[in-house]
Write an enzyme that holds these catalytic residues in place. Structure first.
Site, PDB file in Angstrom:
ATOM      1  N   HIS A 199      83.820   3.433  87.491  1.00  0.00           N
ATOM      2  CA  HIS A 199      82.687   3.211  88.398  1.00  0.00           C
ATOM      3  C   HIS A 199      81.940   1.932  88.033  1.00  0.00           C
ATOM      4  O   HIS A 199      80.705   1.929  87.975  1.00  0.00           O
ATOM      5  CB  HIS A 199      81.731   4.401  88.339  1.00  0.00           C
ATOM      6  CG  HIS A 199      82.282   5.659  88.940  1.00  0.00           C
ATOM      7  ND1 HIS A 199      82.630   5.764  90.260  1.00  0.00           N
ATOM      8  CD2 HIS A 199      82.552   6.853  88.379  1.00  0.00           C
ATOM      9  CE1 HIS A 199      83.085   6.980  90.510  1.00  0.00           C
ATOM     10  NE2 HIS A 199      83.057   7.667  89.378  1.00  0.00           N
ATOM     11  N   ARG A 246      87.274   4.509  79.711  1.00  0.00           N
ATOM     12  CA  ARG A 246      87.645   5.414  80.800  1.00  0.00           C
ATOM     13  C   ARG A 246      88.454   4.634  81.827  1.00  0.00           C
ATOM     14  O   ARG A 246      87.955   3.680  82.433  1.00  0.00           O
ATOM     15  CB  ARG A 246      86.421   6.044  81.476  1.00  0.00           C
ATOM     16  CG  ARG A 246      86.847   6.987  82.608  1.00  0.00           C
ATOM     17  CD  ARG A 246      85.781   7.953  83.038  1.00  0.00           C
ATOM     18  NE  ARG A 246      84.718   7.325  83.818  1.00  0.00           N
ATOM     19  CZ  ARG A 246      83.773   8.003  84.468  1.00  0.00           C
ATOM     20  NH1 ARG A 246      83.754   9.327  84.410  1.00  0.00           N
ATOM     21  NH2 ARG A 246      82.826   7.374  85.129  1.00  0.00           N
ATOM     22  N   ASP A 272      97.981  -1.186  75.873  1.00  0.00           N
ATOM     23  CA  ASP A 272      98.549  -2.404  75.314  1.00  0.00           C
ATOM     24  C   ASP A 272      97.499  -3.467  75.041  1.00  0.00           C
ATOM     25  O   ASP A 272      97.653  -4.279  74.127  1.00  0.00           O
ATOM     26  CB  ASP A 272      99.630  -2.960  76.247  1.00  0.00           C
ATOM     27  CG  ASP A 272     100.959  -2.244  76.098  1.00  0.00           C
ATOM     28  OD1 ASP A 272     101.108  -1.440  75.158  1.00  0.00           O
ATOM     29  OD2 ASP A 272     101.857  -2.469  76.937  1.00  0.00           O
ATOM     30  N   GLU A 329      85.957  17.734  85.891  1.00  0.00           N
ATOM     31  CA  GLU A 329      84.814  17.422  86.755  1.00  0.00           C
ATOM     32  C   GLU A 329      84.987  17.983  88.161  1.00  0.00           C
ATOM     33  O   GLU A 329      84.558  17.375  89.146  1.00  0.00           O
ATOM     34  CB  GLU A 329      84.553  15.913  86.789  1.00  0.00           C
ATOM     35  CG  GLU A 329      85.780  15.045  86.893  1.00  0.00           C
ATOM     36  CD  GLU A 329      85.475  13.576  86.682  1.00  0.00           C
ATOM     37  OE1 GLU A 329      84.312  13.156  86.848  1.00  0.00           O
ATOM     38  OE2 GLU A 329      86.412  12.827  86.352  1.00  0.00           O
ATOM     39  N   ASP A 368      80.267  14.970  89.224  1.00  0.00           N
ATOM     40  CA  ASP A 368      81.329  15.294  90.173  1.00  0.00           C
ATOM     41  C   ASP A 368      81.554  16.789  90.263  1.00  0.00           C
ATOM     42  O   ASP A 368      81.925  17.310  91.325  1.00  0.00           O
ATOM     43  CB  ASP A 368      82.620  14.579  89.787  1.00  0.00           C
ATOM     44  CG  ASP A 368      82.629  13.137  90.246  1.00  0.00           C
ATOM     45  OD1 ASP A 368      82.562  12.899  91.457  1.00  0.00           O
ATOM     46  OD2 ASP A 368      82.700  12.241  89.384  1.00  0.00           O
TER      47      ASP A 368
END
Length: 263
Positions: free
Chosen positions: A54, A79, A93, A158, A184
């Site tokens: 977000h 996240r 990576d 969530e 959420d």
């Protein structure tokens, strides 16, 4: 002379090292600013979440954020925007040791997340460590053999569906911890914007019980201080209690209220 580089402990390592009743407290960084990330990581907080779901943070932004936090006491967690094995491979990576995967609703989702962070034969992570910051370009000894211990995976519950599946999700091998997102979750329950509604908090607490019964640590997002303390008392092992953009917005508004002329 060869150079050896050892990576810091993961979030899973830190959670495993907690004393009974202990917890880790952290904050979000969503601005994409390396300065904000460095300030947060050196503030005394235990962990910092870089949110690529977000916020404007993406693959190319995450690298300088992690570099800014390098050597700071807080553990960085990234996240990812979605449960996608290609994106997960890329974030790993570039040197993200600790991943949080959002919107994990079922055991099958959790199994896919676990496969995505592990090399074959236990997973499907593509092998490119020699070209990547993850191994510090081969300066981390035996990275391929030790990658499972150098990476931690937290999945996010969530939704009401995920709450029902919480124990099954947490029991998947390779899932190190579970994090609950009340925002959420509230929306999925028809209570949009009501993260502290009694039905939402009850669902969070049911999730705590289910995850802990599977033997995994559980965390939660809780910007409300009263709610955060209640969740810690209920057994949360790690919490997020604020965000860089929130601190800036609230601080700027407070200054404006005190100092701006209003003309």
């Amino acid at each position: 002379m060869s150079f050896r580089l050892d990576l810091p402990p993961t979030l899973a390592d830190r959670l495993a090292g907690l004393t009974p009743g202990g917890h880790l407290a952290g904050m979000w960084v969503t601005s994409g600013s390396p300065v904000a990330a460095e300030i947060a990581a050196s503030s005394g907080l235990d962990w910092v979440l870089l949110d690529a779901e977000h916020s404007p943070i993406g693959l190319e932004t995450t690298t300088p954020l992690l570099q800014a936090m390098n050597g700071c006491p807080a553990t960085p967690v990234v996240r990812v925007p979605v449960l996608d094995r290609v994106l997960i491979k890329q974030f790993l990576d570039l040197g993200a040791q600790n991943l949080l995967v959002p919107m994990v609703d079922t055991r099958a989702d959790a199994e896919e997340a676990a496969r995505s962070v592990r090399y074959p034969p236990h997973g499907v992570r593509g092998v490119g460590a020699a070209l990547a910051r993850a191994s510090r370009w081969t300066m981390v000894p035996d990275y391929l053999a030790s990658a499972d211990e150098l990476v931690s995976l937290t999945v996010q519950i969530e939704s009401a569906t995920a709450v029902d599946n919480a124990e099954a999700i947490a029991s998947v091998e390779g899932i190190d911890a579970v994090f609950v997102g009340p925002s959420d979750l509230a929306a999925s329950m028809g209570l949009l914007g009501q993260q502290t509604h009694p039905e939402v908090t009850a669902a969070v607490l049911r999730t705590f019980e289910a995850v802990r019964s599977a033997g995994k640590p559980v965390g939660v997002n809780a910007f409300d201080p009263v709610q955060a303390r209640a969740y810690l008392e209920a057994g949360a092992s790690f919490v997020l209690v604020g965000a860089d953009v929130g601190l800036l917005a609230h601080g700027a508004r407070a200054w404006a209220k005190e100092w701006a002329s209003g003309d």
